[in-house]
Scaffold this active site. Structure first.
Site, short mmCIF file in Angstrom:
data_model
loop_
_atom_site.label_atom_id
_atom_site.label_comp_id
_atom_site.label_asym_id
_atom_site.label_seq_id
_atom_site.Cartn_x
_atom_site.Cartn_y
_atom_site.Cartn_z
N LYS A 17 1.87 -74.37 34.86
CA LYS A 17 2.94 -73.65 34.16
C LYS A 17 3.38 -74.38 32.88
O LYS A 17 3.47 -75.59 32.83
CB LYS A 17 4.16 -73.49 35.07
CG LYS A 17 3.96 -72.60 36.28
CD LYS A 17 3.85 -71.14 35.88
CE LYS A 17 5.15 -70.60 35.32
NZ LYS A 17 6.25 -70.60 36.28
N ARG A 45 34.88 -65.27 5.95
CA ARG A 45 35.66 -66.49 5.70
C ARG A 45 37.04 -66.22 5.08
O ARG A 45 38.04 -66.72 5.59
CB ARG A 45 34.87 -67.44 4.79
CG ARG A 45 33.99 -68.42 5.54
CD ARG A 45 33.61 -69.55 4.59
NE ARG A 45 32.80 -70.55 5.26
CZ ARG A 45 31.48 -70.62 5.21
NH1 ARG A 45 30.81 -69.70 4.54
NH2 ARG A 45 30.83 -71.57 5.82
N ARG A 57 55.20 -62.64 19.48
CA ARG A 57 54.34 -63.68 20.05
C ARG A 57 53.99 -63.28 21.46
O ARG A 57 54.84 -62.74 22.18
CB ARG A 57 55.01 -65.05 20.03
CG ARG A 57 54.10 -66.19 20.54
CD ARG A 57 54.50 -67.55 20.03
NE ARG A 57 54.45 -67.58 18.57
CZ ARG A 57 55.53 -67.58 17.79
NH1 ARG A 57 56.72 -67.58 18.31
NH2 ARG A 57 55.40 -67.57 16.48
N SER A 101 6.70 -76.91 35.69
CA SER A 101 7.20 -76.43 36.97
C SER A 101 7.24 -77.59 37.96
O SER A 101 6.44 -78.53 37.86
CB SER A 101 6.30 -75.31 37.51
OG SER A 101 6.53 -75.08 38.88
#
Length: 447
Positions: free
Chosen positions: A280, A185, A313, A274
């Site tokens: 399933k 941070r 830049r 499924s």
């Protein structure tokens, strides 16, 4: 297929995160840019860099001002960034003081500032979820500290371990990621203000003081120097996001393997159905964790390209971040939501774990038998006997101990007795040590 799964009305439930997305909308970005410009004007007025009346007047004019994203589209296409079009709109809103809006700043200052102002609450959301998940996993590790199961290396049953210790291996690096976030941070949330080429020359000798005052006004850390082209902070964040997502993916992958039909050692979450196979129960959330982890791994590699900012830049490098970082934030947020749901629904099946541990005729205890025999003979010789017994077991079936018995008898020793007591004790001890190492973690809102 939507251009972004995170905001797709079909897929957002898997790949989206509305709470974090609220900070990443065009409206949120514009509001943060306006906040930056208002704070800059007030700071510069206090320092005498613009007329004293201009700062409060600009802040008042910008307070509550909304600018539709569509108003900035044409200007963004022309300038490559939305700031010039926004500044024109803000200057018009500020009336006679409009010429002092954006005084001495540059577009990158404003866009980077808006990013950091939005990252701050996003990181708080991610931290809260990560802390809650880590604590939930630590509690699960303690609850199952001595629940024995087959440990696997390179996808093969290797030796006994415990479910608690496996869960602890999920929790430990996530806890360290909380520490990493605390360290990250102050390197990331640093005020961006450098002007045209990073020296604030138009502010004269007051440039450093203005930079520090703006940091204080925005609640960001002061900078030693303007940092516009120094993208290590945002790349470090991307790496952290990829790390968290990868660790969550590891949990998902383990849950997928443990929940395989032929293994069935543990389930978590509600299985998905499924379209054609009624039996399933697909591990949807676990699968999604793996997908999100892979997504962020690739995105982090792309973000590394942002480090190649040339000269004072570099829009080609800078704009690389814009489509990538928000998606990484959303992917990490979604992953933490899913992982939290899974952690709260872990359902071990001890009988299946015991069966898997005994599968293969007790071969999982080959290592323990070899070291027990090493009390009677050299370790290499003992391991040789176990290899012979294991080959016979693979060829003929049965029990490992039964194949070992005649080999031991030929050397005048008995097959030793082994049990899991040392392993269980160590597992419990390691989990207790891990809990102590993370004693500084508390439930969000309890500190």
């Amino acid at each position: 297929m939507s251009t972004s799964l995170s905001d797709s009305p079909v897929y957002a439930g898997l790949f989206g995160d509305p709470e974090i997305a609220a900070h990443l909308t065009p409206q949120a970005e514009i509001a943060a840019m306006i906040r930056y410009e208002a704070a800059l004007a007030e700071v510069e007025a206090r320092l005498g860099l613009i007329p004293a009346a201009a700062g409060p007047a600009i802040a008042a004019a910008l307070d509550g001002l909304t600018v539709a994203p569509e108003e900035l589209a044409a200007g963004t296409r022309s300038a490559g960034v939305p700031v010039p079009a926004l500044v024109a709109r803000l200057r018009a809103a500020a009336g006679p003081h409009g010429s002092h809006v954006h005084w001495g700043a540059t577009s990158q200052d404003v866009l980077d500032g808006a990013l950091l102002l939005r990252l701050r609450p996003v990181l708080e959301i991610l931290e809260r979820r990560l802390r809650r998940l880590t604590l939930a996993l630590l509690a699960a590790a303690e609850a199952h500290a001595t629940l024995a199961m087959a440990g696997r290396t390179r996808s093969q049953i290797a030796a006994p371990t415990t479910l608690g210790l496996r869960i602890a291996a999920w929790a430990a690096p996530l806890g360290r990621c909380l520490d990493r976030l605390a360290e990250l941070r102050p390197r990331l949330l640093v005020v961006p203000f450098g002007g045209a080429v990073g020296n604030l020359s138009v502010l004269g000798e007051a440039g450093p003081a203005a930079m520090d005052a703006l940091a204080d006004a925005l609640g960001l850390a002061p900078a030693a120097k303007p940092w516009g082209t120094e993208r290590d902070g945002v790349v470090e964040l991307a790496n952290w996001l990829a790390m968290v997502s990868g660790l969550l993916a590891r949990i998902g992958a383990d849950l997928m393997l443990m929940g395989r039909s032929e293994i069935g050692e543990m389930t978590a979450g509600e299985g998905g159905g499924s379209s054609t196979m009624p039996q399933k129960a697909n591990p949807v959330l676990a699968e999604t964790l793996v997908a999100l982890g892979r997504q962020n791994a690739g995105a982090a590699a792309t973000m590394a390209g942002a480090l190649l900012h040339t000269e004072e830049r570099d829009a080609a490098a800078w704009s690389l971040e814009w489509p990538v970082l928000p998606q990484m934030l959303l992917a990490t947020g979604a992953g933490l939501l899913h992982a939290g749901d899974l952690a709260g629904s872990l359902a071990p099946r001890p009988a299946r774990m015991a069966a898997m541990l005994e599968a293969g005729g007790g071969a999982a205890r080959a290592e323990a038998l070899a070291f027990a025999l090493a009390r009677e003979m050299p370790l290499g010789e003992a391991q040789g006997l176990l290899k012979q017994a294991a080959r016979a077991l693979a060829a003929e079936g049965g029990r490992l101990a039964d194949h070992l018995a005649p080999l031991c008898a030929a050397r005048g020793v008995a097959v030793p007795e082994v049990d899991d007591a040392p392993m269980l004790a160590n597992a419990a001890a390691f989990i207790a040590r891990l809990r102590a190492a993370f004693a500084h973690l508390t439930e969000p809102g309890s500190a």
